[in-house]
Design a protein around this motif. Structure first.
Motif: not given
Length: 283
Positions: A209-229
């Motif tokens: 959760t902290a990393l997601n917030a830090l990423a967004q604060e730094s202008g990095l897009a965070v996409v919340r969805r499942p992903f496959t192998v």
């Protein structure tokens, strides 16, 4: 000798005694938390304690004291053990019950146990070189949002990953990665940083959760969805997050390299951002 805390007393760890009738031992009827320590201070403590409250409430265990008092115990253990970098482990169970009945009697006194571990985060070889993960079927129960001490499926997955030459297991259900055996899973694609949304299917990771917030604060897009192998194998980067690893690059999945097989710039940047966050906000 390491100093631990058990039910109101600080004592040498090798003198801590918990009843064999404790429901944590007999039924895995308990909750745990692990908080990191950097520079002798607890990292992201409020988030961990809030999750402790959520998890204990979900299974109906009443905390024996306010979380502020629990935090004070954690801090005292850090001081008494001289922990500069490391972890504080906390476990609370429903308590000891002579009947060994699935339905616990009312009025049990919870067991509260804490101890510390020294761990070198900054100079970790795994942080420098990255780690390998192996994918495993997710055999766990359906309430993975509760941080239960029932960790048999994760233990089995970790052992299988070790046998496959990997340091972590990624659990797979219905074709999608749920999370690591003891971490949150991330990949980096053209969309940005991709990680699964929180639900009963996964644990809401405090570090993640902290990393997601830090990423967004730094202008990095965070996409919340499942992903496959398959998506993970095609990603430019992959990484995990947990209180004991922070942000750690994944350079191989099932023996195949991710990206160029080296820690990537996004995970490296996030790790640095997290360390700065930790040092600014530790308590």
């Amino acid at each position: 000798m390491s100093i631990a805390y058990l039910n109101g007393a600080f004592l040498p760890l090798d003198q801590a005694r918990i009843s064999p009738l404790d429901r944590g031992f007999l039924f895995a009827d308990g909750i745990y938390e692990v908080a990191a320590v950097i520079d002798g201070r607890l990292i992201d403590s409020a988030s961990h304690l809030a999750r402790l409250e959520r998890s204990t409430a979900a299974i109906g265990i009443a905390l024996p004291m306010p979380v502020a008092e629990i935090e004070a115990i954690q801090k005292e253990l850090v001081v008494r053990n001289g922990v500069d970098e490391g972890l504080v482990y906390l476990q609370i169970t429903r308590g000891a019950d002579e009947s060994r009945d699935f339905i616990a009697p009312a009025g049990l006194t919870p067991t509260l146990f804490l101890f510390v571990q020294h761990k070198d985060f900054l100079a970790s070889p795994a942080a420098r070189d990255g780690i390998a993960v192996a994918t495993m079927p997710d055999l766990r129960w359906k309430r993975r949002d509760i941080k239960s001490v029932g960790l048999l499926a994760q233990t089995m997955a970790k052992q299988a990953a070790r046998d496959a030459g990997a340091q972590e297991a990624w659990m797979v259900e219905d074709g999608f990665v749920t999370e690591g055996a003891s971490s949150t899973a991330f990949i980096v694609t053209d969309e940005g940083i991709v990680t699964r949304p929180y639900s009963e299917a996964v644990l809401a990771g405090c570090t993640a959760t902290a990393l997601n917030a830090l990423a967004q604060e730094s202008g990095l897009a965070v996409v919340r969805r499942p992903f496959t192998v398959a998506e993970a194998l095609d990603a430019t980067e992959a990484f995990i997050a947990s209180a004991s690893t922070f942000c750690q690059s994944v350079v191989r999945i099932d023996g195949r390299p991710v990206g160029n097989g080296r820690p990537g710039p996004v995970a490296t940047r996030l790790r640095a951002l997290y360390f700065a966050f930790a040092r600014q906000t530790g308590v």
